[in-house]
Design an enzyme around this catalytic site. Structure first.
Site, mmCIF file in Angstrom:
data_model
loop_
_atom_site.group_PDB
_atom_site.id
_atom_site.type_symbol
_atom_site.label_atom_id
_atom_site.label_comp_id
_atom_site.label_asym_id
_atom_site.label_seq_id
_atom_site.Cartn_x
_atom_site.Cartn_y
_atom_site.Cartn_z
ATOM 1 N N HIS A 293 3.027 -4.150 6.239
ATOM 2 C CA HIS A 293 2.395 -4.659 7.455
ATOM 3 C C HIS A 293 1.255 -5.645 7.194
ATOM 4 C CE1 HIS A 293 5.286 -2.599 9.664
ATOM 5 N NE2 HIS A 293 4.909 -1.402 9.246
ATOM 6 N N ARG B 155 11.591 -9.694 8.146
ATOM 7 C CA ARG B 155 10.549 -9.782 9.186
ATOM 8 C C ARG B 155 9.137 -9.621 8.612
ATOM 9 N NH1 ARG B 155 11.729 -4.250 12.483
ATOM 10 N NH2 ARG B 155 13.773 -5.191 12.561
ATOM 11 N N GLU C 284 12.066 -0.690 -1.180
ATOM 12 C CA GLU C 284 12.899 -0.077 -0.139
ATOM 13 C C GLU C 284 13.969 -1.067 0.254
ATOM 14 O OE1 GLU C 284 10.872 1.281 3.307
ATOM 15 O OE2 GLU C 284 9.523 2.538 2.146
ATOM 16 N N ARG D 6 13.441 -6.201 4.197
ATOM 17 C CA ARG D 6 14.450 -5.987 5.242
ATOM 18 C C ARG D 6 15.440 -7.142 5.258
ATOM 19 N NH1 ARG D 6 12.745 -1.788 9.093
ATOM 20 N NH2 ARG D 6 14.666 -2.324 10.146
ATOM 21 N N HIS E 172 6.672 8.484 6.172
ATOM 22 C CA HIS E 172 6.888 7.902 7.490
ATOM 23 C C HIS E 172 5.979 8.557 8.525
ATOM 24 C CE1 HIS E 172 8.688 5.691 10.753
ATOM 25 N NE2 HIS E 172 9.276 4.970 9.836
ATOM 26 N N HIS F 22 9.333 -2.965 1.612
ATOM 27 C CA HIS F 22 10.682 -2.933 2.191
ATOM 28 C C HIS F 22 11.133 -4.365 2.457
ATOM 29 C CE1 HIS F 22 13.405 -1.078 5.601
ATOM 30 N NE2 HIS F 22 14.083 -1.851 4.751
ATOM 31 N N GLU G 142 13.615 11.071 -0.668
ATOM 32 C CA GLU G 142 12.380 10.957 0.118
ATOM 33 C C GLU G 142 12.665 11.570 1.479
ATOM 34 O OE1 GLU G 142 10.037 7.417 -0.129
ATOM 35 O OE2 GLU G 142 9.328 7.639 1.932
ATOM 36 N N ASN H 294 2.459 1.452 1.037
ATOM 37 C CA ASN H 294 3.420 0.484 1.570
ATOM 38 C C ASN H 294 2.640 -0.680 2.192
ATOM 39 O OD1 ASN H 294 4.999 -0.851 3.597
ATOM 40 N ND2 ASN H 294 6.528 0.755 3.413
ATOM 41 N N THR I 88 12.035 2.083 10.354
ATOM 42 C CA THR I 88 13.199 2.851 9.918
ATOM 43 C C THR I 88 13.334 4.112 10.769
ATOM 44 O OG1 THR I 88 12.631 2.090 7.707
ATOM 45 C CG2 THR I 88 14.350 3.745 7.876
HETATM 46 N N1 PXP Z 1 9.037 5.709 3.482
HETATM 47 C C1 PXP Z 1 10.079 4.990 3.937
HETATM 48 C C2 PXP Z 1 11.407 5.196 3.299
HETATM 49 C C3 PXP Z 1 9.918 4.041 4.967
HETATM 50 O O1 PXP Z 1 10.980 3.336 5.406
HETATM 51 C C4 PXP Z 1 8.632 3.814 5.488
HETATM 52 C C5 PXP Z 1 8.432 2.774 6.535
HETATM 53 O O2 PXP Z 1 8.732 1.537 6.023
HETATM 54 C C6 PXP Z 1 7.580 4.580 4.961
HETATM 55 C C7 PXP Z 1 7.802 5.531 3.977
HETATM 56 C C8 PXP Z 1 6.170 4.395 5.446
HETATM 57 O O3 PXP Z 1 6.074 4.733 6.788
HETATM 58 P P1 PXP Z 1 4.727 4.386 7.562
HETATM 59 O O4 PXP Z 1 4.593 2.898 7.547
HETATM 60 O O5 PXP Z 1 4.956 4.958 8.906
HETATM 61 O O6 PXP Z 1 3.615 5.067 6.810
#
Ligand code: PXP
Length: 250
Positions: free
Chosen positions: A21, A60, A81, A56, A201, A54, A162, A18, A112
């Site tokens: 960030h 952001r 996402e 959003r 997550h 994601h 998931e 992901n 999330t």
């Molecule tokens: N899976 C989903 C559905 C999420 O919403 C997120 C956070 O955006 C993640 C995985 C990844 O989480 P993390 O950034 O804490 O690794």
């Protein structure tokens, strides 16, 4: 993007990176760098099986332009996402990512929080899942490891769930047994009913092992910890270290 995951090993646990960030840092200064698309390409080169982003509702971090570029430039599958809104549905149908993971979204949250209430929002989700599936997009529902939610996902015809590992990630290492059991029970229930299981997550190289060891889980989606590690060791090494931690547990 319709390309299949590159592995032909059915038991191999896939890593979805992901890159939200990277965009968070870019947007903090309103610059064009660091570029999340460049990060995605680098993560793929280092062994990511897919890229997750994601979009959003408040934009952001990831922007519409990022999704357009990811769709055009990625050579590994894109997992979009998205919240369960008409706007996001239209965007997903326009870009047709390999996968779409439907997540709950609240504007004021930092990330999330909690899983999607599939059971409670069944009537809203049903037409959305149907349209995404009809467009050839692999739909995944981000849910708590809870039999009621798995059952609702099954009734909706979602091919993937998931499992939310946020609660697991927040527990001390010696206090995770019950939550791990919830995750493995939910994974077993989903897999037994033909639903592919992903999880994510809050996962880090330190806590990923016990989750990666759950055999029914086929994919982990990991962001924050990887981008944080990348500040110290670079993104390629961070992805490789996560891959090693996952493989060691399998
Ligand atoms: N899976 C989903 C559905 C999420 O919403 C997120 C956070 O955006 C993640 C995985 C990844 O989480 P993390 O950034 O804490 O690794």
């Amino acid at each position: 993007m319709t390309s299949e995951p590159r592995s032909i090993d059915e038991d191999r646990l896939r890593l979805g990176v992901n890159i939200d960030h990277v965009a968070t840092v870019r947007n903090a200064r309103g610059t064009t760098y660091p570029d999340p698309v460049a990060a995605a390409l680098m993560a793929a080169k280092a062994g990511a099986d897919g890229i997750t982003a994601h979009l959003r509702e408040d934009r952001r971090h990831i922007t519409d332009g990022d999704i357009a570029r990811l769709s055009a430039e990625l050579t590994v599958p894109l997992n979009l996402e998205m919240a369960a809104t008409d706007e996001m549905l239209a965007i997903a149908l326009r870009h047709r990512p390999h996968a779409a993971c439907i997540v709950p979204e609240k504007r004021e949250e930092l990330t999330t929080e909690g899983g999607l209430d599939v059971a409670g929002r069944f009537d809203l989700l049903a037409p959305m899942v149907a349209q995404l599936v009809a467009a050839g997009i692999r739909v995944s529902l981000f849910v708590e490891p809870d039999a009621r939610q798995i059952d609702a996902a099954l009734r909706l015809g979602a091919p993937v769930v998931e499992l939310h590992t946020g609660r697991y990630a927040e527990l001390p290492a010696d206090g995770v047994a019950d939550e791990l059991r919830r995750l493995s029970d939910a994974a077993a229930l989903a897999a037994k009913n033909g639903i592919e299981v992903h999880a994510g997550h809050g996962l880090t190289t330190a806590n990923v092992g016990p989750v990666a060891a759950i055999r029914q889980i086929r994919e982990l989606n990991i962001g924050h910890a990887l981008i944080a590690d990348a500040l110290f060791v670079g993104l390629g090494d961070a992805v490789r270290a996560m891959r090693d931690a996952m493989d060691a547990a399998r």
